[in-house]
Design an enzyme around this catalytic site. Structure first.
Site, PDB file in Angstrom:
ATOM      1  CD  GLU A 142     -10.675   4.110   1.410  1.00 49.18           C
ATOM      2  OE1 GLU A 142     -10.560   5.304   1.068  1.00 49.18           O
ATOM      3  OE2 GLU A 142      -9.966   3.189   0.939  1.00 49.18           O
ATOM      4  CE  LYS A 198      -4.316  -1.805   1.127  1.00 50.87           C
ATOM      5  NZ  LYS A 198      -4.231  -3.032   1.927  1.00 50.87           N
ATOM      6  CB  SER A 208      -0.296  -8.236  -1.123  1.00 57.17           C
ATOM      7  OG  SER A 208      -1.054  -9.121  -0.318  1.00 57.17           O
TER       8      SER A 208
HETATM    9  C1  LIG Z   1      -5.206  -4.110   1.503  1.00 60.01           C
HETATM   10  C2  LIG Z   1      -4.505  -5.363   1.239  1.00 60.01           C
HETATM   11  C3  LIG Z   1      -4.889  -6.211   0.195  1.00 60.01           C
HETATM   12  C4  LIG Z   1      -6.091  -5.956  -0.660  1.00 60.01           C
HETATM   13  O1  LIG Z   1      -6.031  -4.807  -1.423  1.00 60.01           O
HETATM   14  P1  LIG Z   1      -5.786  -4.819  -2.986  1.00 60.01           P
HETATM   15  O2  LIG Z   1      -6.119  -3.458  -3.406  1.00 60.01           O
HETATM   16  O3  LIG Z   1      -6.692  -5.868  -3.573  1.00 60.01           O
HETATM   17  O4  LIG Z   1      -4.371  -5.167  -3.195  1.00 60.01           O
HETATM   18  C5  LIG Z   1      -4.137  -7.339  -0.047  1.00 60.01           C
HETATM   19  N1  LIG Z   1      -3.081  -7.653   0.736  1.00 60.01           N
HETATM   20  C6  LIG Z   1      -2.687  -6.876   1.753  1.00 60.01           C
HETATM   21  C7  LIG Z   1      -1.518  -7.278   2.567  1.00 60.01           C
HETATM   22  C8  LIG Z   1      -3.387  -5.713   2.044  1.00 60.01           C
HETATM   23  O5  LIG Z   1      -2.985  -4.957   3.062  1.00 60.01           O
END
Ligand SMILES: *Cc1c(COP(=O)(O)O)cnc(C)c1O
Length: 394
Positions: A111, A89, A378
């Site tokens: 948000e 993020k 992610s």
């Molecule tokens: C917020 C988040 C997601 C989901 O958000 P996307 O916009 O679909 O990437 C996925 N993995 C992690 C670790 C997150 O913090």
């Protein structure tokens, strides 16, 4: 076939700008600033500097040797979990904070669902001395209490949202309301490739660094492109960030993994692409979870980051043109994925990312041995440990 939206922000039939009249000027201003920054070498250099020195890019494309042996594949993990603040993020929040400065807006609102976007926003706002207010559903504040504390420590104000399902969807409504009233001084940082144009394309471009790095890293390590890409899909930003750079590489098969929650037939899931229908939510047209009267359904996932009833319009487009396939993984399967990766590679993934790992295990039974698979990790699992420790995982 194009990977850029049209003038009005449509990817095929998806996207657009469905907002109150009061926001059109702000969205146009944002679009102009963004288009300018894209061509501005100074902006690009500045962003690159903070991505490298502050956030920790490039992230490794890690050959997961143990996992590879176990599954009979060649698995590479794109390690977004190693970034400052623990997930992908920050790629987006740093970009948008720098844009806010360009627009002379010194108040940031956001948000957040899992709290990860709130933390990433608070981190970036703190770094540049901007005022920051984050809207968060009451339910999510309980689930992610530690992230609430982190945001406060970083100097952000956290506004508790008690309407509706008390999760991300409702927090988003409140943030939009704030923006309408304070649009001259305030930039609204959206956390995923959702919302009205230009957010989906802008957030995608900020996240595309994931795929750009992964592409050159895999070419360096394997001298060829991967056979498969896999990433979890909430709003879809880490996924599209990985996929975008491979859009024209038709031999690379793409899988997006949604949250099946208690199961796709349970009615309690967050699988907008697998089970949803086309409608309008939070300013854009895309697949979403709604009933026959167009009422938005409450999404469910064990991972707060995937717990959203909509999805970014570009994913709907990928689905429509069959550039990607979207599948879903249940809570139970994701928890098993979390346990598996922790034990076999010594990496504790975020519950969101664990959905992609769980699908990798499933897919390994069907796909050709020795295939090269790039999975987007992610985020890291630390934020989920308190909650997961209360479930029967061990
Ligand atoms: C917020 C988040 C997601 C989901 O958000 P996307 O916009 O679909 O990437 C996925 N993995 C992690 C670790 C997150 O913090």
């Amino acid at each position: 076939m194009s990977k850029q939206p049209d003038q009005k922000g449509y990817f095929g039939q998806f996207g657009g700008k469905f907002v109150p009249e009061t926001l059109i000027a702000a969205l146009n201003e944002l679009e102009t600033a963004y288009n300018h920054s894209k061509r501005d070498p100074k902006f690009k250099k500045q962003l690159q500097f903070y991505l490298k020195e502050f956030a920790g890019r490039p992230t490794p494309l890690y050959y997961a040797e143990q996992l590879s042996k176990h599954l009979g594949l060649k698995v590479y993990l794109k390690r977004e979990d190693l970034l400052h603040s623990g997930a992908h993020k920050i790629n987006n929040t740093l970009g948008q904070v720098l844009l806010a400065l360009q627009m002379n807006k010194r108040r940031i609102i956001a948000e957040t669902g899992a709290g990860q976007h709130g933390v990433a926003t608070a981190v970036a706002a703190a770094r540049f001395g901007l005022e920051c207010e984050v809207y968060m559903g009451e339910e999510d504040m309980h689930r992610q209490a530690l992230n609430v504390f982190r945001m406060k420590l970083l100097g952000a104000k956290v506004n508790c949202v008690t309407s509706g399902s008390k999760t991300l969807k409702d927090a988003t409504n409140e943030a939009i309301r704030d923006w309408v009233s304070n649009v001259r001084t305030t930039h609204y940082i959206l956390g995923s490739v959702v919302g009205p144009h230009p957010y989906p394309v802008m957030v995608r471009d900020f996240q595309a660094v994931i795929g750009k790095e992964a592409r050159s890293q895999i070419l360096q390590k394997e001298k060829r492109l991967p056979d498969y890409l896999m990433a979890c899909v909430g709003g879809g930003s880490n996924a599209i960030g990985l996929f975008h750079e491979f859009f024209n590489d038709k031999k690379v098969k793409i899988f997006g993994i949604e949250a099946a929650g208690h199961g796709l037939s349970s009615g309690q899931h967050a699988a907008s692409l697998s089970k949803g229908t086309v409608g309008i939510l939070h300013g854009n047209k895309s697949y979403l979870l709604q009933d026959n009267d167009g009422q938005i359904k409450i999404a469910h996932s064990v991972s707060a980051g995937l717990d959203y009833p909509g999805v970014g319009p570009e994913h709907s487009y990928y689905k429509k043109i069959k550039r990607a396939e979207y599948v879903a993984i249940t809570d139970q399967e994701a928890l098993q994925g979390l346990k598996n990766l922790s034990r076999i590679e010594g990496i504790i993934p975020a519950l969101e990312s664990a959905h992609a790992i769980a699908y990798l295990y499933k897919a390994a039974k069907k796909i050709k041995k020795k295939s090269i698979v790039v999975v987007c990790l992610s985020g890291r699992g630390d934020k989920d440990m308190e909650m997961v420790s209360k479930l029967k995982v061990l």
